[in-house]
Design a protein around this motif. Structure first.
Motif, PDB file in Angstrom:
ATOM      1  N   ARG A  82       0.817  -1.133  -0.052  1.00 47.30           N
ATOM      2  CA  ARG A  82       0.051  -0.090   0.293  1.00 47.30           C
ATOM      3  C   ARG A  82       0.766   1.302   0.079  1.00 47.30           C
ATOM      4  NH1 ARG A  82       1.048   3.746   3.371  1.00 47.30           N
ATOM      5  NH2 ARG A  82       0.332   2.624   5.243  1.00 47.30           N
ATOM      6  N   ASP A  83       0.846   1.857  -1.079  1.00 47.74           N
ATOM      7  CA  ASP A  83       1.407   3.331  -1.111  1.00 47.74           C
ATOM      8  C   ASP A  83       0.454   4.533  -0.732  1.00 47.74           C
ATOM      9  OD1 ASP A  83       3.659   2.075  -1.904  1.00 47.74           O
ATOM     10  OD2 ASP A  83       3.455   2.773  -4.172  1.00 47.74           O
ATOM     11  N   ARG A  84       0.939   5.425   0.014  1.00 51.02           N
ATOM     12  CA  ARG A  84       0.170   6.639   0.121  1.00 51.02           C
ATOM     13  C   ARG A  84       0.697   7.958  -0.457  1.00 51.02           C
ATOM     14  NH1 ARG A  84      -1.668   7.756   6.314  1.00 51.02           N
ATOM     15  NH2 ARG A  84       0.824   8.080   6.380  1.00 51.02           N
ATOM     16  N   TYR A  85      -0.315   8.849  -0.933  1.00 52.45           N
ATOM     17  CA  TYR A  85       0.360   9.923  -1.645  1.00 52.45           C
ATOM     18  C   TYR A  85      -0.691  11.044  -0.838  1.00 52.45           C
ATOM     19  CZ  TYR A  85       2.244   7.047  -5.154  1.00 52.45           C
ATOM     20  OH  TYR A  85       2.910   6.157  -5.981  1.00 52.45           O
ATOM     21  N   VAL A  86      -0.048  12.351  -1.338  1.00 55.97           N
ATOM     22  CA  VAL A  86      -0.792  13.517  -0.853  1.00 55.97           C
ATOM     23  C   VAL A  86      -1.913  13.813  -1.879  1.00 55.97           C
ATOM     24  CG1 VAL A  86      -0.875  16.169  -0.414  1.00 55.97           C
ATOM     25  CG2 VAL A  86       1.373  14.575   0.106  1.00 55.97           C
ATOM     26  N   SER A  87      -3.161  13.552  -1.532  1.00 58.02           N
ATOM     27  CA  SER A  87      -4.212  13.426  -2.825  1.00 58.02           C
ATOM     28  C   SER A  87      -4.747  14.712  -2.930  1.00 58.02           C
ATOM     29  CB  SER A  87      -5.272  12.498  -2.253  1.00 58.02           C
ATOM     30  OG  SER A  87      -5.787  12.886  -0.849  1.00 58.02           O
ATOM     31  N   THR A  88      -5.603  14.847  -3.844  1.00 54.62           N
ATOM     32  CA  THR A  88      -6.175  16.074  -4.193  1.00 54.62           C
ATOM     33  C   THR A  88      -7.796  15.622  -4.484  1.00 54.62           C
ATOM     34  OG1 THR A  88      -6.134  15.733  -6.702  1.00 54.62           O
ATOM     35  CG2 THR A  88      -4.429  16.855  -5.424  1.00 54.62           C
ATOM     36  N   THR A  89      -8.723  16.460  -4.735  1.00 56.51           N
ATOM     37  CA  THR A  89     -10.165  15.917  -5.220  1.00 56.51           C
ATOM     38  C   THR A  89     -10.285  14.742  -6.305  1.00 56.51           C
ATOM     39  OG1 THR A  89     -10.313  18.196  -6.483  1.00 56.51           O
ATOM     40  CG2 THR A  89     -10.738  18.078  -4.046  1.00 56.51           C
ATOM     41  N   SER A  90      -9.240  15.060  -6.839  1.00 61.54           N
ATOM     42  CA  SER A  90      -9.373  14.073  -8.178  1.00 61.54           C
ATOM     43  C   SER A  90      -8.461  13.066  -8.381  1.00 61.54           C
ATOM     44  CB  SER A  90      -9.382  14.794  -9.511  1.00 61.54           C
ATOM     45  OG  SER A  90      -8.139  15.394  -9.584  1.00 61.54           O
ATOM     46  N   THR A  91      -7.591  12.802  -7.201  1.00 61.32           N
ATOM     47  CA  THR A  91      -6.609  11.581  -7.188  1.00 61.32           C
ATOM     48  C   THR A  91      -6.612  10.977  -6.061  1.00 61.32           C
ATOM     49  OG1 THR A  91      -4.921  13.082  -6.047  1.00 61.32           O
ATOM     50  CG2 THR A  91      -4.921  13.230  -8.646  1.00 61.32           C
ATOM     51  N   ARG A  92      -5.993   9.691  -5.726  1.00 60.85           N
ATOM     52  CA  ARG A  92      -6.060   8.765  -4.686  1.00 60.85           C
ATOM     53  C   ARG A  92      -5.251   9.114  -3.313  1.00 60.85           C
ATOM     54  NH1 ARG A  92      -8.305   3.408  -5.851  1.00 60.85           N
ATOM     55  NH2 ARG A  92      -8.736   3.225  -8.176  1.00 60.85           N
ATOM     56  N   SER A  93      -5.288   8.786  -2.358  1.00 67.05           N
ATOM     57  CA  SER A  93      -4.378   8.960  -1.144  1.00 67.05           C
ATOM     58  C   SER A  93      -3.804   7.582  -0.999  1.00 67.05           C
ATOM     59  CB  SER A  93      -4.975   9.623   0.049  1.00 67.05           C
ATOM     60  OG  SER A  93      -4.234   9.280   1.080  1.00 67.05           O
ATOM     61  N   ARG A  94      -4.730   6.560  -1.131  1.00 67.60           N
ATOM     62  CA  ARG A  94      -4.335   5.227  -0.844  1.00 67.60           C
ATOM     63  C   ARG A  94      -4.037   4.405  -2.267  1.00 67.60           C
ATOM     64  NH1 ARG A  94      -4.549   3.220   4.311  1.00 67.60           N
ATOM     65  NH2 ARG A  94      -5.034   1.125   3.541  1.00 67.60           N
ATOM     66  N   VAL A  95      -2.960   3.878  -2.651  1.00 70.24           N
ATOM     67  CA  VAL A  95      -2.668   3.183  -3.602  1.00 70.24           C
ATOM     68  C   VAL A  95      -2.163   1.716  -3.482  1.00 70.24           C
ATOM     69  CG1 VAL A  95      -1.469   2.944  -5.760  1.00 70.24           C
ATOM     70  CG2 VAL A  95      -2.266   5.203  -4.912  1.00 70.24           C
ATOM     71  N   ASP A 153      -6.425   8.401 -10.915  1.00 70.49           N
ATOM     72  CA  ASP A 153      -7.977   8.096 -11.344  1.00 70.49           C
ATOM     73  C   ASP A 153      -8.441   7.203 -10.513  1.00 70.49           C
ATOM     74  OD1 ASP A 153     -10.293   7.230 -12.410  1.00 70.49           O
ATOM     75  OD2 ASP A 153      -9.496   6.879 -14.527  1.00 70.49           O
ATOM     76  N   PRO A 154      -9.240   7.777  -9.544  1.00 73.29           N
ATOM     77  CA  PRO A 154      -9.891   7.005  -8.187  1.00 73.29           C
ATOM     78  C   PRO A 154     -10.707   5.841  -8.776  1.00 73.29           C
ATOM     79  CG  PRO A 154     -10.152   9.519  -8.023  1.00 73.29           C
ATOM     80  CD  PRO A 154      -9.781   9.003  -9.593  1.00 73.29           C
ATOM     81  N   LEU A 155     -11.114   5.917 -10.007  1.00 75.30           N
ATOM     82  CA  LEU A 155     -11.874   4.590 -10.676  1.00 75.30           C
ATOM     83  C   LEU A 155     -10.928   3.700 -11.360  1.00 75.30           C
ATOM     84  CD1 LEU A 155     -15.047   6.356 -11.733  1.00 75.30           C
ATOM     85  CD2 LEU A 155     -14.697   5.341  -9.464  1.00 75.30           C
ATOM     86  N   GLY A 156      -9.762   3.893 -11.451  1.00 75.07           N
ATOM     87  CA  GLY A 156      -8.881   3.132 -12.530  1.00 75.07           C
ATOM     88  C   GLY A 156      -8.130   2.113 -11.802  1.00 75.07           C
ATOM     89  N   LYS A 157      -7.706   1.117 -12.380  1.00 73.79           N
ATOM     90  CA  LYS A 157      -6.791   0.070 -11.849  1.00 73.79           C
ATOM     91  C   LYS A 157      -5.751  -0.452 -13.038  1.00 73.79           C
ATOM     92  CE  LYS A 157      -9.373  -2.282  -8.101  1.00 73.79           C
ATOM     93  NZ  LYS A 157      -9.681  -3.423  -7.741  1.00 73.79           N
ATOM     94  N   LEU A 158      -4.665  -0.676 -12.832  1.00 74.71           N
ATOM     95  CA  LEU A 158      -3.534  -0.891 -13.796  1.00 74.71           C
ATOM     96  C   LEU A 158      -3.653  -2.771 -13.521  1.00 74.71           C
ATOM     97  CD1 LEU A 158       0.104  -0.077 -14.428  1.00 74.71           C
ATOM     98  CD2 LEU A 158      -0.414  -2.558 -13.976  1.00 74.71           C
TER      99      LEU A 158
END
Length: 367
Positions: free
Chosen positions: A275-288, A316-321
């Motif tokens: 699990r990676d964590r990022y500084v999210s915005t309104t259109s991006t993920r925090s937890r990956v 993309d909060p709805l997308g998966k690789l």
């Protein structure tokens, strides 16, 4: 009676004598140089325990890629490299070590940038090993996160080209500059690795002035603990970034990763979860989150590998690789392998038309 000498013949004779004297001086100097070199080599071999080795890998494949934009056939390099590594016994169990490893592209003959994959000097002994410089999993201290993957997971002959996933899917944080790394000795099957690298400075976008002006204004810390007992192996890793002035939108914050493998009689089975964590915005993920499952079946000189993996798309909060791959290898010798592979990657399940399918066959030689 007088003796007449042709001036042209006399000049030729003088030049001939001078050339002979010049050649004698050159040959004499060469003998002296060879003798001096032989004496130095003999002195080193007699009075020190120094060792230097040349090694490398040449790996390339011919592949066909099919995607929304059409079909392409291409010759691709797969992380070819050569290097030298050396060590010297200092006293007791204490040794000094160094390494230089350079990457190049077999298909074009071009050197990679930066020129060296790793460049380090360090010490090893009863208390473990320490290294300074540009570090990766190929050094005496390894890479805290990526070395866990290498130890447990089977790549399709290389972590490069179309089949690569060490960074793209797992964010392995393998190769860094301006780094200090430490690896503990093995204690009852446990071993730990720690690494700090100074990643600054960095450029700010637009007219802004970045607060990351010095190397230590941007720090990356990685750690990992590995355990091996018989046919079972596992590891857990943690990493985090810090910046002067604080992290900004979509910056990587930290990660945790777990990996395990077991060697059965007919196959090696392995898995990774992180699990990676990022500084999210309104259109991006925090937890990956991401995960991988796979197996490798050895059959004498033959081998077969199958991997499937997924990673949430940070942007993309709805997308998966999603990525599935399979490969077959045939060992012509201990150092030369012929291989064929299939790889299908959908880089964003929420975005249509971005799936790429690759078929390829190649050869890898290690020296």
């Amino acid at each position: 009676m007088s003796l007449h000498v042709n001036p042209v013949d006399f000049g030729f004779l003088v030049q001939h004598i001078r050339r002979e004297e010049g050649w004698r001086r050159i040959m004499c100097q060469r003998r002296i140089n060879l003798a001096w070199l032989g004496a130095v080599v003999a002195l080193l071999s007699t009075h020190t325990d120094a060792a230097v080795a040349l090694y490398g890998r040449i790996d390339t494949d011919l592949e066909i890629q099919k995607g929304a934009g059409g079909t392409a056939t291409q010759l691709v390099d797969d992380a070819s490299r050569w290097g030298i590594r050396g060590s010297e016994e200092l006293s007791g169990s204490l040794r000094t070590a160094f390494g230089l490893e350079q990457g190049f592209a077999v298909d074009s003959g071009m050197l990679l940038n930066p020129a060296f994959r790793h460049a380090f000097v360090g010490l090893s002994g009863k208390l473990g090993a320490i290294a300074l410089g540009r570090l990766d999993s190929g050094t005496i201290v390894g890479s805290p996160i990526y070395s866990q993957v290498v130890r447990n997971v089977s790549f399709l002959f290389h972590d490069a080209g179309a089949t690569a996933f060490g960074n793209k899917v797992l964010n392995g944080r393998n190769r860094v500059s301006n780094a200090i790394g430490y690896m503990t000795p093995d204690v009852s099957g446990f071993r730990a690795r720690f690494r700090l690298n100074l990643a600054g400075p960095e450029q700010a976008s637009g007219s802004a002035i970045s607060p990351i002006r010095q190397e230590d204004d941007f720090r990356q810390f990685d750690s990992g603990i590995d355990y091996t007992s018989g046919k079972f192996s596992a590891g857990i890793g943690y990493a985090r970034d810090t910046k002067a002035g604080g992290l900004v939108a979509n910056d990587f914050r930290d990660k945790i990763q777990m990996v395990a493998s077991y060697h059965f009689t007919i196959a090696d089975v392995y898995g990774v979860y992180g699990r990676d964590r990022y500084v999210s915005t309104t259109s991006t993920r925090s937890r990956v989150p991401y995960w991988l499952l796979g197996c490798m079946i050895p059959m004498g000189v033959h081998s077969a590998t199958l991997n499937y993996m997924e990673r949430a798309v940070q942007g993309d909060p709805l997308g998966k690789l999603r990525k599935i791959q399979a490969g077959y290898g045939y060992s012509l010798s201990k150092r030369t392998t012929l291989y064929a592979f299939f790889d299908r990657e959908d880089s964003n399940s929420h975005k249509p038309g971005d799936t790429v399918t690759t078929y390829g066959a190649g050869v890898q030689h290690r020296f």
